[in-house]
Design an enzyme around this catalytic site. Structure first.
Site, PDB file in Angstrom:
ATOM      1  N   HIS A 237      14.512  25.411 -34.238  1.00  0.00           N
ATOM      2  CA  HIS A 237      15.616  26.756 -32.768  1.00  0.00           C
ATOM      3  C   HIS A 237      16.428  27.687 -33.021  1.00  0.00           C
ATOM      4  O   HIS A 237      16.142  28.919 -33.580  1.00  0.00           O
ATOM      5  CB  HIS A 237      15.147  25.919 -31.551  1.00  0.00           C
ATOM      6  CG  HIS A 237      15.066  26.504 -30.334  1.00  0.00           C
ATOM      7  ND1 HIS A 237      13.944  26.640 -29.222  1.00  0.00           N
ATOM      8  CD2 HIS A 237      15.703  27.495 -29.825  1.00  0.00           C
ATOM      9  CE1 HIS A 237      14.302  28.032 -28.006  1.00  0.00           C
ATOM     10  NE2 HIS A 237      15.590  28.338 -28.657  1.00  0.00           N
ATOM     11  N   GLU A 238      17.342  26.737 -32.741  1.00  0.00           N
ATOM     12  CA  GLU A 238      19.430  27.189 -32.907  1.00  0.00           C
ATOM     13  C   GLU A 238      19.250  28.215 -34.589  1.00  0.00           C
ATOM     14  O   GLU A 238      19.524  29.116 -34.328  1.00  0.00           O
ATOM     15  CB  GLU A 238      20.132  26.346 -32.864  1.00  0.00           C
ATOM     16  CG  GLU A 238      19.593  25.540 -30.952  1.00  0.00           C
ATOM     17  CD  GLU A 238      19.484  26.401 -29.901  1.00  0.00           C
ATOM     18  OE1 GLU A 238      19.871  27.785 -30.475  1.00  0.00           O
ATOM     19  OE2 GLU A 238      19.412  25.840 -29.017  1.00  0.00           O
ATOM     20  N   HIS A 241      17.325  31.265 -33.895  1.00  0.00           N
ATOM     21  CA  HIS A 241      18.099  32.713 -32.954  1.00  0.00           C
ATOM     22  C   HIS A 241      19.285  32.893 -34.054  1.00  0.00           C
ATOM     23  O   HIS A 241      19.551  34.048 -34.187  1.00  0.00           O
ATOM     24  CB  HIS A 241      18.947  31.168 -31.880  1.00  0.00           C
ATOM     25  CG  HIS A 241      18.064  30.929 -30.555  1.00  0.00           C
ATOM     26  ND1 HIS A 241      17.258  32.622 -30.238  1.00  0.00           N
ATOM     27  CD2 HIS A 241      18.363  30.415 -29.613  1.00  0.00           C
ATOM     28  CE1 HIS A 241      17.004  31.958 -29.133  1.00  0.00           C
ATOM     29  NE2 HIS A 241      17.242  30.844 -29.242  1.00  0.00           N
ATOM     30  N   HIS A 244      18.215  35.522 -36.374  1.00  0.00           N
ATOM     31  CA  HIS A 244      17.540  36.778 -35.299  1.00  0.00           C
ATOM     32  C   HIS A 244      18.912  37.468 -34.693  1.00  0.00           C
ATOM     33  O   HIS A 244      19.092  39.185 -35.158  1.00  0.00           O
ATOM     34  CB  HIS A 244      17.245  36.117 -33.681  1.00  0.00           C
ATOM     35  CG  HIS A 244      16.625  37.444 -33.128  1.00  0.00           C
ATOM     36  ND1 HIS A 244      16.254  37.454 -31.903  1.00  0.00           N
ATOM     37  CD2 HIS A 244      16.582  38.808 -33.491  1.00  0.00           C
ATOM     38  CE1 HIS A 244      16.077  38.435 -31.551  1.00  0.00           C
ATOM     39  NE2 HIS A 244      15.768  39.108 -32.582  1.00  0.00           N
TER      40      HIS A 244
END
Length: 447
Positions: A237-238, A241, A244
């Protein structure tokens, strides 16, 4: 269980100095005043003017579509747990709210017979990290080279990130729990990507410095750091990010990386979690740290099946919170001085309840997400982002989870653009259509 449940469910709703009923009313009143001063009909209109879901009506319609599918599934799930509880307990007349988590967890263990201790030997932290790097290379052509520089703690690892020998950015990884470290996991940007005019009218592309912070168990002399499957999905998940932030290609720091509309920001992170569930990607890193055996396929199947355990009930709970939040910030509380918060909440959420209602409890007096945590009028965004990522990942399921063309489209249309364009436009450029709610319903077993 009953005592603990009541203590938790009456936070801020007891007749003492910590009662939050007037705080809730005051906050809502002030938020409506602010919205009116800024020319909006309600706090919901004010917030949603800068979100993908641009109006309260769109949010209500979105939540209702999911409710229609989730409610009958939730009914079946609660009935299954109740039947199971009565089978293993002689003195249970009916399943109460404080019983549900206890018996559903026992049922989960019986159905799937899989737990963290069984899985942890397959998820040694360095193997997982190398697997994530391999996935990023297969999808986006990225390579990671560890470097030795000054850093704020010896445990921190630092990597330079490259694409075809072109420098992309710096990634800091701070994985292990330690004294005085904030709990949880998050991605942050030490320096965003942005562009300025250089000499001879050339463009200077300032590359980002991105950090991932977690609280994984430290390795010992005898055992390396072994992750739970929840830890693994957290890292994926991280890392989403982080991608991104790292892959951003925009002009201004204010639109760089994760500086996007709030109901769009979780797309890359939740999207990357999908690769933690796929046999093809798990084979890259899920190896027993002692025997080097690849995780058995039956474990993978159980992981995928257990991911949807009680999904209807959980979805219904999230929808209820979203509806409560949107009603409070769209319609407000009429007659603020005399309204009974418990009655208001009970009447509003009645259609979202499967388990018996309990008197004397109130969720909104401890609903910190919307009254303290920045999610006022946008608690719906959790489900909104789930729809985006489920629909986006369906594109990979259709063509292959490492399909180069699909990955390149996601990179150029989503990851590189940050908040420089309308997120719905970016999404349609990638997917060729607006996000489809059915993708989430199918993924979670509700369709």
């Amino acid at each position: 269980r009953r005592k603990m449940w009541f203590a938790y469910s009456t936070r801020g709703f007891q007749k003492n100095d910590f009662n939050n009923e007037n705080v809730v009313k005051s906050l809502l009143d002030l938020r409506f005043q602010r919205a009116k001063l800024l020319g909006y009909d309600s706090p919901a209109h004010f917030t949603l003017s800068e979100r993908m879901a641009s109006t309260p009506e769109i949010v209500f319609d979105f939540l209702e579509k999911i409710y229609q599918k989730a409610f009958p599934v939730a009914q079946k799930e609660v009935k299954e747990v109740e039947d199971f509880a009565k089978k293993i307990t002689t003195n249970l007349d009916k399943l109460e709210r404080w019983d549900f988590a206890y018996y559903s967890e026992k049922l989960k263990k019986e159905k799937f017979n899989i737990d963290d201790e069984l899985l942890k030997p397959y998820f040694e932290v360095n193997q997982v990290l190398n697997g994530i790097f391999s996935i990023a290379k297969k999808l986006f052509g990225l390579t990671f080279e560890e470097i030795n520089i000054d850093k704020y703690h010896p445990d921190v690892q630092v990597f330079e990130v490259y694409f075809s020998h072109n420098f992309i950015g710096v990634l800091y990884l701070d994985f292990f729990a330690r004294k005085n470290k904030k709990s949880g996991a998050w991605m942050t940007s030490f320096q965003p990507q942005y562009q300025t005019s250089g000499d001879k009218n050339e463009i200077d592309n300032h590359r980002p410095h991105i950090s991932i912070v977690c609280n994984f168990p430290e390795p010992t002399k005898e055992t390396p750091s072994l992750l739970t499957f929840g830890d693994v999905t957290t890292l994926f998940h991280e890392f989403g990010h982080a991608l991104h932030g790292l892959l951003s290609q925009v002009q201004y720091p204010s639109t760089s990386g994760t500086n996007v509309k709030w109901d769009f920001v979780e797309l890359p992170s939740q999207f990357m979690e999908n690769w933690a569930y796929q046999a093809e990607s798990l084979a890259l890193f899920a190896q027993h740290y002692l025997t080097k055996e690849i995780i058995p396929i039956e474990y993978i199947q159980k992981i995928k099946e257990s991911a949807n355990f009680m999904s209807g009930h959980q979805t219904l709970r999230q929808l209820g919170f979203g509806v409560l939040d949107m009603n409070l910030h769209h319609f407000g509380l009429k007659n603020l001085e005399n309204v009974n918060l418990e009655d208001y909440e009970k009447n509003l959420l009645e259609k979202y309840q499967v388990l018996p209602n309990v008197a004397g409890v109130c969720a909104m007096t401890s609903f910190s997400h919307i009254f303290q945590g920045g999610y006022s009028a946008e608690y719906y965004s959790y489900k909104w982002a789930e729809v985006l990522e489920a629909d986006a990942f369906m594109a990979f399921e259709e063509k292959g989870i490492f399909d180069a063309e699909t990955a390149q489209s996601f990179k150029t249309n989503i990851l590189e653009k940050g908040g420089s364009e309308n997120p719905m436009t970016l999404y349609e450029n990638f997917r060729g259509s607006t996000p489809n709610v059915d993708a989430l319903l199918k993924k979670t077993g509700l369709l």
